[in-house]
Design an enzyme around this catalytic site. Structure first.
Site, PDB file in Angstrom:
ATOM      1  CB  THR A 108       3.238   0.184   1.885  1.00  0.00           C
ATOM      2  OG1 THR A 108       3.448  -0.100   0.502  1.00  0.00           O
ATOM      3  CG2 THR A 108       4.531  -0.077   2.655  1.00  0.00           C
ATOM      4  CE  LYS A 119       6.180  -1.289  -1.930  1.00  0.00           C
ATOM      5  NZ  LYS A 119       5.254  -0.425  -1.305  1.00  0.00           N
ATOM      6  CE  LYS A 121       2.331   4.588   4.519  1.00  0.00           C
ATOM      7  NZ  LYS A 121       2.056   3.366   3.707  1.00  0.00           N
TER       8      LYS A 121
END
Length: 300
Positions: free
Chosen positions: A102, A178, A246
């Site tokens: 990601t 995502k 994150k």
């Protein structure tokens, strides 16, 4: 032709919580599976499962038709591709880099021509579902990239994912899907932790609260998955708090660049960043429950 003979080998660079599940799923499907990880104990586990460990990302890519990169962030992607002994020189001949990490969508878009310049093909393929679903081969994957490269990856995707969404031909598009998902996951989990702290302060039975929420309008997948573990005091890091911090930070920054106010993403990012600062970064992201209890003056 079987899945095991469709490609000479499949590699996994980064065999952490999710990556080891991918390794297990590939082996179960009969693939010749190669692994590279910077942690020796992780490589020992992968070898014990039946994988072959390679000494560098370059060596792994030379041995594989498809290399799945499942590291933490863009800095680590840079290292495994373009650092010392990185994969880039070995990409010639159309080897596929399946980027499952990601990372920022704009980074993925910019990465594709850099991989192409070395003779490889980048397929943007972030994953969702957590380590258990990675081990079960039932993850959700969002995939974007060259149609021919995606077709070459089809047997691999079938082995490691239960649901695959093909969302386009441009790398970076899957990463966009995502981060939208991650924004919702982080907001739901942060709000759920806050709700449980309030429930505890009000004298409610937290297990009954979880049962009621899961059967009612306040429920979510991540609430149902994380809260029973939190109530059991199980904070072993399936998905570490620092990772979700994150991820939601990427979503908040991406929203800002697109001129979309995202106060809930910003609030969730702040909440997780505070939990990390309080020392919970390497615990499961459900540890935000502990952080909310701390702030409310509740015992753990």
């Amino acid at each position: 032709m079987s899945a095991a003979t469709a490609l000479p080998a499949v590699g996994v660079i980064g065999a952490g919580a999710m990556g080891m599940g991918v390794v297990a799923s590939l082996l179960r499907a009969g693939f010749d599976t190669r692994v590279r990880d910077i942690k020796p104990d992780v490589e020992v586990e992968a070898a014990a499962r039946g994988a072959t460990c390679e000494p560098s990302p370059a060596a792994l890519v030379r041995a594989c038709g498809v290399a799945i990169v499942l590291v933490v962030d863009a800095d680590e992607v840079e290292t495994v591709l373009f650092g010392a002994d990185g994969a880039a020189p070995a990409l010639a001949g159309g080897r596929v880099v399946l980027l499952a990490s990601t990372v920022d969508p704009d980074y993925v878009t910019a990465l594709a021509p850099r991989v192409a310049a070395r003779g490889g093909v980048l397929v943007d393929a972030p994953v969702s579902g957590g380590p258990r679903r990675a081990h079960d081969g039932t993850m959700t994957m969002m995939v974007a990239g060259d149609e021919g490269a995606r077709a070459r990856c089809a047997p691999v995707l079938a082995a490691i994912a239960g649901t695959v969404f093909h969302v386009g031909t441009q790398p970076g598009h899957a990463a966009r899907f995502k981060i939208v998902n991650n924004l919702l996951a982080a907001v739901n989990l942060a709000a759920g932790a806050e709700a449980l702290a309030l429930a505890a302060k009000a004298g409610l039975d937290p297990r009954l609260v979880v049962d009621i929420v899961n059967a009612s309008s306040g429920g979510s997948w991540i609430f149902a998955d994380r809260m029973p573990r939190a109530l059991a005091g199980d904070y072993a890091p399936r998905a570490a708090a620092r990772i979700l911090t994150k991820d939601v930070g990427i979503a908040a920054a991406f929203a800002q660049r697109h001129g979309v106010p995202a106060p809930f993403a910003a609030a969730a990012h702040a909440a997780f960043a505070a939990a990390v600062a309080a020392g919970y970064g390497d615990e499961d992201d459900a540890a935000i429950v502990k952080h909310c209890r701390d702030r409310a003056g509740l015992p753990r």
